[in-house]
Design a protein around this motif. Structure first.
Motif, PDB file in Angstrom:
ATOM      1  N   PRO A   1       0.832  -1.205   0.000  1.00  0.00           N
ATOM      2  CA  PRO A   1       0.000   0.000   0.000  1.00  0.00           C
ATOM      3  C   PRO A   1       0.866   1.255   0.000  1.00  0.00           C
ATOM      4  CG  PRO A   1       0.059  -0.944   2.192  1.00  0.00           C
ATOM      5  CD  PRO A   1       0.808  -1.879   1.295  1.00  0.00           C
ATOM      6  N   VAL A   2       0.413   2.220  -0.740  1.00  0.00           N
ATOM      7  CA  VAL A   2       0.968   3.566  -0.675  1.00  0.00           C
ATOM      8  C   VAL A   2      -0.205   4.490  -0.380  1.00  0.00           C
ATOM      9  CG1 VAL A   2       2.926   3.103  -2.180  1.00  0.00           C
ATOM     10  CG2 VAL A   2       0.792   3.917  -3.181  1.00  0.00           C
ATOM     11  N   PHE A   3       0.079   5.650   0.122  1.00  0.00           N
ATOM     12  CA  PHE A   3      -0.976   6.568   0.552  1.00  0.00           C
ATOM     13  C   PHE A   3      -0.893   7.810  -0.311  1.00  0.00           C
ATOM     14  CE2 PHE A   3       0.274   3.719   3.838  1.00  0.00           C
ATOM     15  CZ  PHE A   3      -0.930   3.263   4.340  1.00  0.00           C
ATOM     16  N   THR A   4      -2.041   8.220  -0.836  1.00  0.00           N
ATOM     17  CA  THR A   4      -2.032   9.290  -1.820  1.00  0.00           C
ATOM     18  C   THR A   4      -3.218  10.234  -1.650  1.00  0.00           C
ATOM     19  OG1 THR A   4      -1.887   9.723  -4.195  1.00  0.00           O
ATOM     20  CG2 THR A   4      -3.284   7.890  -3.526  1.00  0.00           C
ATOM     21  N   CYS A   5      -2.994  11.478  -2.030  1.00  0.00           N
ATOM     22  CA  CYS A   5      -4.075  12.451  -2.144  1.00  0.00           C
ATOM     23  C   CYS A   5      -4.268  12.678  -3.639  1.00  0.00           C
ATOM     24  CB  CYS A   5      -3.726  13.766  -1.453  1.00  0.00           C
ATOM     25  SG  CYS A   5      -5.021  15.021  -1.690  1.00  0.00           S
ATOM     26  N   PRO A   6      -5.319  12.120  -4.217  1.00  0.00           N
ATOM     27  CA  PRO A   6      -5.512  12.271  -5.655  1.00  0.00           C
ATOM     28  C   PRO A   6      -5.753  13.728  -6.078  1.00  0.00           C
ATOM     29  CG  PRO A   6      -7.127  10.727  -4.726  1.00  0.00           C
ATOM     30  CD  PRO A   6      -6.310  11.273  -3.599  1.00  0.00           C
ATOM     31  N   ARG A   7      -6.271  14.533  -5.173  1.00  0.00           N
ATOM     32  CA  ARG A   7      -6.542  15.940  -5.500  1.00  0.00           C
ATOM     33  C   ARG A   7      -5.269  16.762  -5.598  1.00  0.00           C
ATOM     34  NH1 ARG A   7     -11.168  17.829  -1.476  1.00  0.00           N
ATOM     35  NH2 ARG A   7     -11.095  19.682  -2.778  1.00  0.00           N
ATOM     36  N   CYS A   8      -4.286  16.437  -4.770  1.00  0.00           N
ATOM     37  CA  CYS A   8      -3.059  17.239  -4.700  1.00  0.00           C
ATOM     38  C   CYS A   8      -1.844  16.544  -5.304  1.00  0.00           C
ATOM     39  CB  CYS A   8      -2.742  17.569  -3.247  1.00  0.00           C
ATOM     40  SG  CYS A   8      -3.991  18.558  -2.448  1.00  0.00           S
ATOM     41  N   ASP A   9      -1.987  15.258  -5.660  1.00  0.00           N
ATOM     42  CA  ASP A   9      -0.858  14.464  -6.133  1.00  0.00           C
ATOM     43  C   ASP A   9       0.246  14.428  -5.075  1.00  0.00           C
ATOM     44  OD1 ASP A   9       0.487  12.771  -7.887  1.00  0.00           O
ATOM     45  OD2 ASP A   9       1.571  14.430  -8.812  1.00  0.00           O
ATOM     46  N   TYR A  10      -0.166  14.231  -3.827  1.00  0.00           N
ATOM     47  CA  TYR A  10       0.762  14.114  -2.696  1.00  0.00           C
ATOM     48  C   TYR A  10       0.799  12.649  -2.307  1.00  0.00           C
ATOM     49  CZ  TYR A  10       2.777  14.788   1.953  1.00  0.00           C
ATOM     50  OH  TYR A  10       3.580  14.738   3.063  1.00  0.00           O
ATOM     51  N   ASP A  11       1.990  12.061  -2.177  1.00  0.00           N
ATOM     52  CA  ASP A  11       2.146  10.640  -1.903  1.00  0.00           C
ATOM     53  C   ASP A  11       3.050  10.395  -0.702  1.00  0.00           C
ATOM     54  OD1 ASP A  11       0.689   9.790  -4.242  1.00  0.00           O
ATOM     55  OD2 ASP A  11       2.447  10.310  -5.434  1.00  0.00           O
ATOM     56  N   VAL A  12       2.719   9.339   0.040  1.00  0.00           N
ATOM     57  CA  VAL A  12       3.533   8.911   1.180  1.00  0.00           C
ATOM     58  C   VAL A  12       3.704   7.398   1.077  1.00  0.00           C
ATOM     59  CG1 VAL A  12       3.698   8.784   3.695  1.00  0.00           C
ATOM     60  CG2 VAL A  12       2.658  10.784   2.624  1.00  0.00           C
ATOM     61  N   CYS A  13       4.940   6.914   1.177  1.00  0.00           N
ATOM     62  CA  CYS A  13       5.197   5.475   1.108  1.00  0.00           C
ATOM     63  C   CYS A  13       4.837   4.804   2.440  1.00  0.00           C
ATOM     64  CB  CYS A  13       6.655   5.210   0.740  1.00  0.00           C
ATOM     65  SG  CYS A  13       7.856   5.602   2.027  1.00  0.00           S
ATOM     66  N   ARG A  14       4.820   3.484   2.416  1.00  0.00           N
ATOM     67  CA  ARG A  14       4.439   2.765   3.636  1.00  0.00           C
ATOM     68  C   ARG A  14       5.479   2.905   4.739  1.00  0.00           C
ATOM     69  NH1 ARG A  14       5.109  -3.671   2.586  1.00  0.00           N
ATOM     70  NH2 ARG A  14       7.217  -3.603   1.806  1.00  0.00           N
ATOM     71  N   ALA A  15       6.737   3.159   4.388  1.00  0.00           N
ATOM     72  CA  ALA A  15       7.763   3.360   5.408  1.00  0.00           C
ATOM     73  C   ALA A  15       7.597   4.687   6.132  1.00  0.00           C
ATOM     74  CB  ALA A  15       9.159   3.271   4.784  1.00  0.00           C
ATOM     75  N   CYS A  16       7.191   5.723   5.414  1.00  0.00           N
ATOM     76  CA  CYS A  16       7.029   7.053   6.007  1.00  0.00           C
ATOM     77  C   CYS A  16       5.654   7.270   6.654  1.00  0.00           C
ATOM     78  CB  CYS A  16       7.240   8.127   4.951  1.00  0.00           C
ATOM     79  SG  CYS A  16       8.937   8.233   4.360  1.00  0.00           S
ATOM     80  N   ALA A  17       4.675   6.487   6.258  1.00  0.00           N
ATOM     81  CA  ALA A  17       3.302   6.699   6.719  1.00  0.00           C
ATOM     82  C   ALA A  17       3.138   6.686   8.241  1.00  0.00           C
ATOM     83  CB  ALA A  17       2.363   5.696   6.070  1.00  0.00           C
ATOM     84  N   PRO A  18       3.722   5.725   8.969  1.00  0.00           N
ATOM     85  CA  PRO A  18       3.541   5.744  10.431  1.00  0.00           C
ATOM     86  C   PRO A  18       4.089   7.009  11.091  1.00  0.00           C
ATOM     87  CG  PRO A  18       4.291   3.587   9.738  1.00  0.00           C
ATOM     88  CD  PRO A  18       4.405   4.504   8.537  1.00  0.00           C
ATOM     89  N   ARG A  19       5.219   7.498  10.606  1.00  0.00           N
ATOM     90  CA  ARG A  19       5.787   8.742  11.163  1.00  0.00           C
ATOM     91  C   ARG A  19       4.887   9.932  10.854  1.00  0.00           C
ATOM     92  NH1 ARG A  19      10.423   6.345   9.011  1.00  0.00           N
ATOM     93  NH2 ARG A  19      10.381   7.766   7.232  1.00  0.00           N
ATOM     94  N   GLN A  20       4.334   9.975   9.650  1.00  0.00           N
ATOM     95  CA  GLN A  20       3.438  11.060   9.260  1.00  0.00           C
ATOM     96  C   GLN A  20       2.160  11.015  10.093  1.00  0.00           C
ATOM     97  OE1 GLN A  20       5.742  13.008   7.535  1.00  0.00           O
ATOM     98  NE2 GLN A  20       3.921  13.637   6.465  1.00  0.00           N
ATOM     99  N   ALA A  21       1.648   9.825  10.343  1.00  0.00           N
ATOM    100  CA  ALA A  21       0.407   9.692  11.115  1.00  0.00           C
ATOM    101  C   ALA A  21       0.616  10.102  12.571  1.00  0.00           C
ATOM    102  CB  ALA A  21      -0.090   8.235  11.049  1.00  0.00           C
ATOM    103  N   ALA A  22       1.812   9.884  13.087  1.00  0.00           N
ATOM    104  CA  ALA A  22       2.096  10.209  14.472  1.00  0.00           C
ATOM    105  C   ALA A  22       2.287  11.699  14.684  1.00  0.00           C
ATOM    106  CB  ALA A  22       3.354   9.470  14.949  1.00  0.00           C
ATOM    107  N   GLY A  23       2.590  12.378  13.600  1.00  0.00           N
ATOM    108  CA  GLY A  23       2.861  13.654  13.798  1.00  0.00           C
ATOM    109  C   GLY A  23       2.957  14.931  13.462  1.00  0.00           C
TER     110      GLY A  23
END
Length: 71
Positions: free
Chosen positions: A49-71
């Protein structure tokens, strides 16, 4: 529960793009031009899984996602 769901489910609703939209989880294979806006890497595993904002074309990989969610 699939590996995709195991990784993605705890993060859904917690990840947002810089504009504030919620990110959605999709298999990397559906985003052939995926480029993580956090670490600048491309996701090689098409089933991951990768995480994306289709409206903004902003993407976060699965390795970075937990850090982004925490903070």
């Amino acid at each position: 529960m699939s590996d995709f769901q195991t990784i993605a489910k705890p993060l859904l609703g917690r990840l947002r793009c810089p504009t504030g939209h919620f990110l959605v989880a999709v298999p990397a294979a559906l985003r052939p031009n995926f480029f993580c806006d956090v670490c600048r890497r491309r996701e090689a595993d098409g089933a991951a899984p990768v995480f994306t904002c289709p409206r903004c074309d902003y993407d976060v990989c699965r390795a970075c996602a937990p850090r982004q969610a925490a903070g």
